[in-house]
Design a protein around this motif. Sequence first.
Motif, PDB file in Angstrom:
ATOM      1  N   THR A 315       0.831  -1.203   0.000  1.00 45.81           N
ATOM      2  CA  THR A 315       0.000   0.000   0.000  1.00 45.81           C
ATOM      3  C   THR A 315       0.866   1.255   0.000  1.00 45.81           C
ATOM      4  OG1 THR A 315      -1.738  -1.193   1.193  1.00 45.81           O
ATOM      5  CG2 THR A 315      -1.821   1.217   1.239  1.00 45.81           C
ATOM      6  N   GLU A 316       1.953   1.226   0.754  1.00 43.62           N
ATOM      7  CA  GLU A 316       2.862   2.371   0.770  1.00 43.62           C
ATOM      8  C   GLU A 316       3.516   2.564  -0.597  1.00 43.62           C
ATOM      9  OE1 GLU A 316       4.469   5.748   2.069  1.00 43.62           O
ATOM     10  OE2 GLU A 316       3.062   4.505   3.224  1.00 43.62           O
ATOM     11  N   ASP A 317       3.845   1.459  -1.272  1.00 44.22           N
ATOM     12  CA  ASP A 317       4.382   1.572  -2.635  1.00 44.22           C
ATOM     13  C   ASP A 317       3.375   2.246  -3.563  1.00 44.22           C
ATOM     14  OD1 ASP A 317       6.808   0.399  -2.017  1.00 44.22           O
ATOM     15  OD2 ASP A 317       6.207  -1.613  -2.656  1.00 44.22           O
ATOM     16  N   LEU A 318       2.093   1.914  -3.385  1.00 39.52           N
ATOM     17  CA  LEU A 318       1.043   2.535  -4.197  1.00 39.52           C
ATOM     18  C   LEU A 318       0.916   4.024  -3.876  1.00 39.52           C
ATOM     19  CD1 LEU A 318      -1.402   2.127  -6.182  1.00 39.52           C
ATOM     20  CD2 LEU A 318      -2.786   1.752  -4.128  1.00 39.52           C
ATOM     21  N   LEU A 319       0.867   4.340  -2.593  1.00 37.74           N
ATOM     22  CA  LEU A 319       0.702   5.742  -2.191  1.00 37.74           C
ATOM     23  C   LEU A 319       1.889   6.601  -2.605  1.00 37.74           C
ATOM     24  CD1 LEU A 319      -0.752   5.177   1.401  1.00 37.74           C
ATOM     25  CD2 LEU A 319      -2.009   5.911  -0.630  1.00 37.74           C
ATOM     26  N   ALA A 320       3.084   5.989  -2.595  1.00 40.74           N
ATOM     27  CA  ALA A 320       4.300   6.732  -2.953  1.00 40.74           C
ATOM     28  C   ALA A 320       4.542   6.768  -4.458  1.00 40.74           C
ATOM     29  CB  ALA A 320       5.506   6.109  -2.249  1.00 40.74           C
ATOM     30  N   GLY A 321       3.695   6.068  -5.227  1.00 43.44           N
ATOM     31  CA  GLY A 321       3.838   6.094  -6.684  1.00 43.44           C
ATOM     32  C   GLY A 321       4.858   5.124  -7.237  1.00 43.44           C
ATOM     33  N   ARG A 322       5.382   4.239  -6.389  1.00 44.45           N
ATOM     34  CA  ARG A 322       6.352   3.259  -6.885  1.00 44.45           C
ATOM     35  C   ARG A 322       5.680   2.181  -7.718  1.00 44.45           C
ATOM     36  NH1 ARG A 322       8.556   4.677  -1.774  1.00 44.45           N
ATOM     37  NH2 ARG A 322       7.332   3.087  -0.688  1.00 44.45           N
ATOM     38  N   ILE A 323       4.411   1.902  -7.428  1.00 45.43           N
ATOM     39  CA  ILE A 323       3.574   1.071  -8.298  1.00 45.43           C
ATOM     40  C   ILE A 323       2.302   1.870  -8.556  1.00 45.43           C
ATOM     41  CG2 ILE A 323       4.490  -1.159  -7.558  1.00 45.43           C
ATOM     42  CD1 ILE A 323       2.071  -1.442  -5.696  1.00 45.43           C
ATOM     43  N   ARG A 324       1.751   1.742  -9.740  1.00 47.92           N
ATOM     44  CA  ARG A 324       0.526   2.492 -10.032  1.00 47.92           C
ATOM     45  C   ARG A 324      -0.218   1.863 -11.207  1.00 47.92           C
ATOM     46  NH1 ARG A 324       2.587   8.375 -11.372  1.00 47.92           N
ATOM     47  NH2 ARG A 324       3.906   7.861  -9.587  1.00 47.92           N
ATOM     48  N   PRO A 325      -1.557   1.940 -11.182  1.00 49.80           N
ATOM     49  CA  PRO A 325      -2.331   1.483 -12.347  1.00 49.80           C
ATOM     50  C   PRO A 325      -2.002   2.358 -13.550  1.00 49.80           C
ATOM     51  CG  PRO A 325      -3.733   1.752 -10.405  1.00 49.80           C
ATOM     52  CD  PRO A 325      -2.421   2.374 -10.078  1.00 49.80           C
ATOM     53  N   ARG A 326      -2.102   1.775 -14.729  1.00 55.69           N
ATOM     54  CA  ARG A 326      -1.792   2.546 -15.938  1.00 55.69           C
ATOM     55  C   ARG A 326      -3.044   3.129 -16.576  1.00 55.69           C
ATOM     56  NH1 ARG A 326      -1.938  -2.807 -17.881  1.00 55.69           N
ATOM     57  NH2 ARG A 326      -3.205  -3.000 -19.776  1.00 55.69           N
ATOM     58  N   ALA A 327      -4.222   2.824 -16.030  1.00 54.86           N
ATOM     59  CA  ALA A 327      -5.479   3.328 -16.611  1.00 54.86           C
ATOM     60  C   ALA A 327      -6.429   3.726 -15.487  1.00 54.86           C
ATOM     61  CB  ALA A 327      -6.125   2.248 -17.496  1.00 54.86           C
ATOM     62  N   ALA A 328      -7.405   4.555 -15.821  1.00 54.35           N
ATOM     63  CA  ALA A 328      -8.422   4.967 -14.853  1.00 54.35           C
ATOM     64  C   ALA A 328      -9.424   3.843 -14.627  1.00 54.35           C
ATOM     65  CB  ALA A 328      -9.140   6.208 -15.360  1.00 54.35           C
ATOM     66  N   LYS A 329     -10.006   3.808 -13.450  1.00 52.79           N
ATOM     67  CA  LYS A 329     -11.038   2.824 -13.154  1.00 52.79           C
ATOM     68  C   LYS A 329     -12.292   3.111 -13.994  1.00 52.79           C
ATOM     69  CE  LYS A 329     -10.428   3.452  -8.665  1.00 52.79           C
ATOM     70  NZ  LYS A 329     -10.504   3.373  -7.198  1.00 52.79           N
ATOM     71  N   PRO A 330     -13.108   2.095 -14.239  1.00 48.62           N
ATOM     72  CA  PRO A 330     -14.334   2.310 -15.025  1.00 48.62           C
ATOM     73  C   PRO A 330     -15.307   3.234 -14.301  1.00 48.62           C
ATOM     74  CG  PRO A 330     -14.289   0.101 -14.080  1.00 48.62           C
ATOM     75  CD  PRO A 330     -12.933   0.684 -13.846  1.00 48.62           C
ATOM     76  N   ALA A 331     -16.219   3.823 -15.046  1.00 45.90           N
ATOM     77  CA  ALA A 331     -17.143   4.814 -14.490  1.00 45.90           C
ATOM     78  C   ALA A 331     -18.059   4.215 -13.419  1.00 45.90           C
ATOM     79  CB  ALA A 331     -17.980   5.427 -15.608  1.00 45.90           C
ATOM     80  N   ASN A 332     -18.535   2.979 -13.653  1.00 42.89           N
ATOM     81  CA  ASN A 332     -19.351   2.291 -12.639  1.00 42.89           C
ATOM     82  C   ASN A 332     -20.537   3.129 -12.157  1.00 42.89           C
ATOM     83  OD1 ASN A 332     -18.365  -0.259 -12.314  1.00 42.89           O
ATOM     84  ND2 ASN A 332     -17.178   0.148 -10.489  1.00 42.89           N
ATOM     85  N   ARG A 333     -21.201   3.815 -13.049  1.00 48.50           N
ATOM     86  CA  ARG A 333     -22.213   4.786 -12.640  1.00 48.50           C
ATOM     87  C   ARG A 333     -23.360   4.147 -11.851  1.00 48.50           C
ATOM     88  NH1 ARG A 333     -20.589   6.653 -17.727  1.00 48.50           N
ATOM     89  NH2 ARG A 333     -19.679   8.750 -17.666  1.00 48.50           N
ATOM     90  N   LEU A 334     -23.869   3.018 -12.331  1.00 48.99           N
ATOM     91  CA  LEU A 334     -24.993   2.390 -11.640  1.00 48.99           C
ATOM     92  C   LEU A 334     -24.580   1.898 -10.261  1.00 48.99           C
ATOM     93  CD1 LEU A 334     -27.866   1.390 -11.512  1.00 48.99           C
ATOM     94  CD2 LEU A 334     -27.151  -0.689 -12.737  1.00 48.99           C
ATOM     95  N   ARG A 335     -23.431   1.223 -10.174  1.00 53.81           N
ATOM     96  CA  ARG A 335     -22.975   0.735  -8.871  1.00 53.81           C
ATOM     97  C   ARG A 335     -22.701   1.888  -7.911  1.00 53.81           C
ATOM     98  NH1 ARG A 335     -18.704  -3.776 -11.095  1.00 53.81           N
ATOM     99  NH2 ARG A 335     -20.211  -5.426 -11.569  1.00 53.81           N
ATOM    100  N   LYS A 336     -22.151   2.964  -8.425  1.00 59.94           N
ATOM    101  CA  LYS A 336     -21.866   4.115  -7.564  1.00 59.94           C
ATOM    102  C   LYS A 336     -23.159   4.744  -7.052  1.00 59.94           C
ATOM    103  CE  LYS A 336     -17.320   5.270  -9.456  1.00 59.94           C
ATOM    104  NZ  LYS A 336     -16.526   6.214 -10.259  1.00 59.94           N
TER     105      LYS A 336
END
Length: 350
Positions: A315-336
């Motif tokens: 989680t710290e690697d994610l927060l610090a940017g050492r690992i990161r997704p390369r794309a945005a999450k889907p809109a998920n409008r209905l679930r949201k």
Amino acid sequence: MRRHLLFGTELYALPILQPIAAAARAQNAEVAWFLDGGAAGHALPSGELRLRDVAAVRRWRPDAVFSASNDVPHVFPGAKVQVFHGFSVGKRSEGRGHFRIRGWFDLYCTQGPATTRPFQALADQLGHFVVAETGWPKLDPLFAAGDAAAGLRAAAGGRPVVMYASTFTERLTSAPALIDEIARQIATGERYWLLTLHPKSAPEWMVRYRALAGPHAQFLQADALIAMLRAADVLVCDTSSVVPEFALQGKPVVTFRNNAVQPYMIDIGEAGALEPALRRAFAPEPALRSALDTLSAQIHPYRDGRSSERVLAATEDLLAGRIRPRAAKPANRLRKLQSRLHLRYFGPAG
């Protein structure tokens, strides 16, 4: 100082999230809880910070939210981390079950090679989350020093200990088929039984299995699961994620009509076969022991009790940017929208 929020919707989330809370505090992080659904009525130990609504979570502003559920409120601030509520046991197809991607999470903390490979393939395909193999926090106490199960074994008075657990899924649960045979065995007093049912099990079976408690058996809630796993010599179950959790200790499992029978299981189809299966389980042959070892290497090879620390490091690697997704999450409008309606919150997100 980091702030970490622990999110669960069922009672069984507590023993998954508690080791993360302990590891986070050991790193001087602040910890808070948000319990919803079936867990909402559960009282936390004194001194735990519990946030009661979305507004409180947003004021607290967590850096990360650790979920032991299939989803997580997108309106909560912080990175969304999936830590799972069980192992994959083949209850449903991959498209509907353990490997279903719902678009909520930034990081999946997998339990071992058997889950890492499929989730990494999905991450490569979809791009909107990352994967780190950490082991499962729930099992940290299973392999930790000390003996949380001493009291349960003392109650057995030196007798062999059998644990019984069952899934709640109506077509898969063994509770109706096995109750008479388990009651008969408990009455003999030859072995000591530890009984539990999934929190979502039908009330009828909760009542009937609770009634079996006495000098030869105890009924316990899901939050005592780790102590039960450590105390028992053999498990009787069906198609539940408790099966691999128990077997990871190298202890035999008797399953009833499991829908994905594996070599490490002793599977039976009728209640009358339980006693011979138990005799075999208490004297396992080399092939069965080898199958148990193979299972451990694939689904959870970690025996150091430090999976929570690895979750926090990823989680710290994610927060610090050492690992990161390369794309945005889907809109998920209905679930949201459904999530907002459930939480009764219609303000800003994230």
